[in-house]
Design a protein around this motif. Structure first.
Motif, short mmCIF file in Angstrom:
data_model
loop_
_atom_site.label_atom_id
_atom_site.label_comp_id
_atom_site.label_asym_id
_atom_site.label_seq_id
_atom_site.Cartn_x
_atom_site.Cartn_y
_atom_site.Cartn_z
N TYR A 19 15.38 79.43 75.34
CA TYR A 19 14.80 78.29 76.07
C TYR A 19 13.95 77.44 75.14
N LEU A 23 14.47 73.47 74.35
CA LEU A 23 13.41 72.50 74.60
C LEU A 23 12.98 71.82 73.29
N PHE A 29 11.49 68.53 79.46
CA PHE A 29 11.62 69.75 80.27
C PHE A 29 12.77 69.65 81.26
N ALA A 33 15.99 72.10 81.01
CA ALA A 33 16.30 73.00 82.13
C ALA A 33 17.75 72.85 82.56
N ASP A 34 18.24 71.61 82.58
CA ASP A 34 19.64 71.38 82.96
C ASP A 34 20.58 72.03 81.94
N CYS A 37 20.61 75.67 82.30
CA CYS A 37 21.10 76.09 83.64
C CYS A 37 20.05 76.90 84.39
N VAL A 38 18.80 76.47 84.30
CA VAL A 38 17.72 77.09 85.07
C VAL A 38 16.90 75.97 85.69
N THR A 39 16.01 76.34 86.62
CA THR A 39 15.13 75.33 87.21
C THR A 39 14.04 74.97 86.21
N GLN A 40 13.46 73.79 86.38
CA GLN A 40 12.40 73.37 85.47
C GLN A 40 11.18 74.30 85.55
N LEU A 43 11.91 77.40 83.51
CA LEU A 43 11.84 77.13 82.08
C LEU A 43 10.38 77.03 81.62
N SER A 44 9.58 76.30 82.37
CA SER A 44 8.17 76.13 82.01
C SER A 44 7.45 77.47 81.99
N GLN A 46 8.74 80.48 81.36
CA GLN A 46 9.13 81.27 80.20
C GLN A 46 8.52 80.71 78.91
#
Length: 322
Positions: A19, A23, A29, A33-34, A37-40, A43-44, A46
């Motif tokens: 991640y 980034l 962000f 995230a897109d 393939c995770v939500t924002q 991601l934030s 992690q």
């Protein structure tokens, strides 16, 4: 000190580094995230955990956006080497376990000019320097059968209809797209931000030939009919670049999916058209696929398509102005 370092390494997760790398490349962000393939928020979260483990901020966030700190720069450069070594180690393990020549057969329609395929192939070649790519010209309907017979390993297409019997085929959505009209900059519609299907009634149109995708071609013709428009089709082409050249020469305007016009000559502009059904580009693969080469390529294609989608809109509004 050694015990503290050991505890930090145990808490570190590979996905956090992945991640971070995404980034660090995107510096946004939402886009990162897109791509991941995770939500924002996920991601934030992690990234925040990683910063705690490292013991210092890796990104600076202000009104101008997201930037790497000096520590983030150092980690990014170090991870480039780590991921490179990891890729080489995995490749060596695969080659030691499987004495084979790496060949990947891809089914797609060259006309569609899918912009995420070249970068995915370039990244695949970095993992498998000796890979041989074979391209088969075929639409989605033919790809389902070709995957079953082993003629291709991966397919890319826009399925308009599917019988439902292809239970052995796996698929993932890659890219959503609307329709656009490509035209010269001196065209009467060149400064429009959107057109309606009925405004194409008297337009000289260059369209993809029926052989490119028969169901899609038929659905477009049906949409014209249902709207009461008799399209003035002056040329059908199997090559998008040929169509663009004809637009430049003044033969007419070109109707196509937005992603086909990802790169066009400076002399041309494109404008979204409402009234047609939206398109979804998919990747197809065997549901029981076990080949690391094929699975890696599918993953890379998904990631590159997510990156492309994150940086654009589904309608892909062109450079035309109000």
């Amino acid at each position: 000190m050694e015990e503290s370092r050991s505890l930090r390494m145990k808490a570190l997760e590979l996905r956090q580094l992945r991640y971070f790398a995404i980034l660090a490349r995107e510096l946004h962000f939402g886009r990162a995230a897109d791509v991941a393939c995770v939500t924002q928020p996920a991601l934030s979260q992690q990234i925040a955990k990683l910063e705690v483990l490292v013991g210092t901020p890796l990104f600076a966030r202000d009104s101008r956006g997201v930037m790497l700190t000096a520590a983030g720069d150092a980690l990014r450069d170090g991870l480039d080497n780590v991921f490179g070594q990891l890729d080489r180690a995995l490749r060596a393990a695969r080659e030691a376990g499987e004495d084979q020549t790496f060949t990947l057969s891809i089914g797609l329609v060259e006309y569609t000019n899918l912009p995420f395929v070249p970068p995915a192939l370039i990244r695949l070649q970095a993992l498998y320097p000796d890979v041989m790519i074979i391209r088969r010209e075929m639409n989605a309907r033919r790809q389902w059968a070709a995957l079953g017979t082993g003629e291709i390993d991966v397919g890319f297409g826009v399925p308009v209809e599917q019988s439902g019997r292809e239970t052995h085929i796996g698929s993932e959505d890659l890219l959503d797209s609307g329709w656009c009209v490509l035209m010269r900059r001196d065209h009467r519609f060149a400064r429009r931000t959107r057109l309606r299907i009925n405004e194409l009634a008297r337009e000289r149109l260059i369209v993809p030939a029926r052989s490119v995708n028969e169901p899609l071609y038929d659905s477009v013709r049906a949409r014209f009919v249902s709207t009461g428009v008799q399209p003035n089709i002056v040329y059908e082409t199997t090559q998008s670049q040929v169509g663009m050249a004809l637009v430049e020469q003044g033969l007419g305007s070109m109707l196509g999916a937005a992603y086909v016009f990802a790169s066009v000559p400076e002399s041309l502009v494109y404008c979204p058209v409402s009234g047609f059904d939206p398109l979804t580009v998919k990747v197809f693969f065997r549901g029981d696929e076990r080949s690391p080469l094929v699975l890696d390529f599918v993953e890379l294609a998904i990631e590159e398509a997510r990156r492309l989608q994150a940086g654009t809109t589904a309608s892909a509004a062109g450079p035309a102005a109000d």
